[in-house]
Design an enzyme around this catalytic site. Structure first.
Site, short mmCIF file in Angstrom:
data_model
loop_
_atom_site.label_atom_id
_atom_site.label_comp_id
_atom_site.label_asym_id
_atom_site.label_seq_id
_atom_site.Cartn_x
_atom_site.Cartn_y
_atom_site.Cartn_z
N GLU A 278 89.63 159.87 -33.77
CA GLU A 278 90.46 159.48 -32.74
C GLU A 278 91.81 160.06 -32.45
OE1 GLU A 278 91.64 155.31 -33.08
OE2 GLU A 278 92.94 155.17 -31.37
N ASP B 250 85.73 146.31 -39.09
CA ASP B 250 86.98 147.26 -39.59
C ASP B 250 87.55 146.34 -40.82
OD1 ASP B 250 87.44 149.61 -38.55
OD2 ASP B 250 88.81 148.68 -36.87
N LYS C 85 84.54 149.74 -41.93
CA LYS C 85 85.03 150.85 -41.52
C LYS C 85 86.46 150.86 -42.02
CE LYS C 85 86.97 152.14 -37.28
NZ LYS C 85 88.26 152.07 -37.49
N ASP D 175 89.65 146.37 -35.59
CA ASP D 175 90.81 145.52 -35.63
C ASP D 175 91.76 145.46 -34.35
OD1 ASP D 175 91.83 148.34 -36.05
OD2 ASP D 175 92.88 147.77 -37.81
N SER D 176 91.47 146.46 -33.67
CA SER D 176 92.06 146.53 -32.19
C SER D 176 91.97 145.05 -31.58
CB SER D 176 91.23 147.43 -31.50
OG SER D 176 89.84 147.15 -31.29
N GLU E 195 90.14 153.14 -42.22
CA GLU E 195 91.07 154.26 -41.65
C GLU E 195 91.35 155.14 -43.07
OE1 GLU E 195 94.37 153.10 -39.52
OE2 GLU E 195 93.16 151.92 -38.13
O1 KIV Z 1 89.75 149.01 -34.15
C1 KIV Z 1 89.21 149.72 -33.27
O2 KIV Z 1 88.71 149.38 -32.09
C2 KIV Z 1 88.88 151.11 -33.59
C3 KIV Z 1 88.43 151.89 -32.53
C4 KIV Z 1 89.40 152.50 -31.56
C5 KIV Z 1 87.75 153.17 -33.02
O3 KIV Z 1 89.15 151.58 -34.60
#
Ligand code: KIV
Length: 275
Positions: free
Chosen positions: A187, A88, A118, A49-50, A120
């Protein structure tokens, strides 16, 4: 799909089996052409989600939607044919109930074709991970600095600098592993804490700004390619994309102004049009 065209991708159990073995190479990916290049060298591609920050210009990941993740997940799946692709689940799509988490995670799996999601992973996450895994959705956990909680944590700050928070991070990682997560991202924690987590959990740890001793590493791809002037301190820039883009665009603008155009290819098109 015929046997000849079927795609053999790395699986979540194969990633789990790498615990303590050959380091797992991971990067984030958001589009098809970049994913195609990363695929050759990466075991796992994360549609993080970055994307909200590095592609869409948001100031945090909190504004990222499920539809955005699905669109980018589909693009990455078109480009990558070998790596395990993980998408994510964005903020607000999995925290309130296990049923909401399953509905949204299954939508991501069905509409993108990705192999895992994924989440959190605060203390609430173990129940969700178990629920998803029992129903056929592999889950990667994420402990330490959790960017979706930046408003509670007070920004993108390193985590685990006091014993209570460090214990909580180890407990969250262990709970995620026991609930069936196939790997856990660690992280923004000290090297020492990342090593403690790596020794404590039965699944691979994937470090980002953590420790070289994690079972694998991940970076945000535009950061490591040098696409931004400012990147987190721990990021090594392996490329100089920002400079390369600036130079290329400056050269293009100069060519346009010098009337260096049309190019040979354009002239050829005009000739065949006339004939
Ligand atoms: O969203 C993302 O890119 C991440 C990575 C930093 C692990 O969660």
């Amino acid at each position: 799909m015929s046997a000849q065209t079927s795609i053999r991708r790395i699986t979540a159990p194969q990633i789990t089996a790498r615990k303590g073995g050959e380091p797992i190479v991971c990067l984030t990916a958001y589009d098809a052409p970049t994913a195609a290049v990363l695929d050759e060298h990466c075991d796992l591609l994360l549609v993080g989600d970055s994307v909200g920050m590095v592609v869409h210009g948001l100031t945090s990941t909190v504004g990222v939607t499920l539809d955005m993740m699905i669109l980018h997940g589909q693009a990455v799946m078109r480009g990558a044919h070998r790596a395990l692709v993980v998408v994510d689940l964005p903020f607000g799509s999995y925290e309130d109930s296990v049923q909401t988490a399953f509905r949204n995670a299954s939508r991501v799996m069905m509409e993108t074709g990705c192999q895992a999601v994924k989440i959190e992973s605060g203390s609430y996450a173990a129940e969700t991970i178990a629920y998803l895994v029992e129903r056929g959705i592999p889950v990667m956990a994420h402990v330490g600095l959790r960017p979706q909680s930046m408003h509670v944590l007070g920004g993108f700050k390193a985590r685990g600098r006091n014993a209570a928070v460090a214990d909580e991070i180890v407990a969250n990682a262990n709970a995620a592993a026991e609930a069936g997560a196939f790997a856990v991202v660690v992280e923004g924690v000290s090297e020492e804490l990342a090593n403690i987590v790596t020794d404590a959990v039965s699944i691979p740890t994937i470090g980002i700004g953590a420790s070289a001793k994690c079972d694998g590493q991940i970076l945000v791809t535009p950061d490591m390619l040098g696409q931004f002037a400012r990147v987190p301190k721990f990021v090594k820039k392996y490329g100089a994309q920002l400079d390369a883009t600036r130079d290329a665009v400056a050269q293009y603008a100069a060519d346009v102004k010098d009337r260096t155009f049309p190019t040979e290819a354009n002239l050829y098109r005009f000739k065949s049009f006339d004939s």
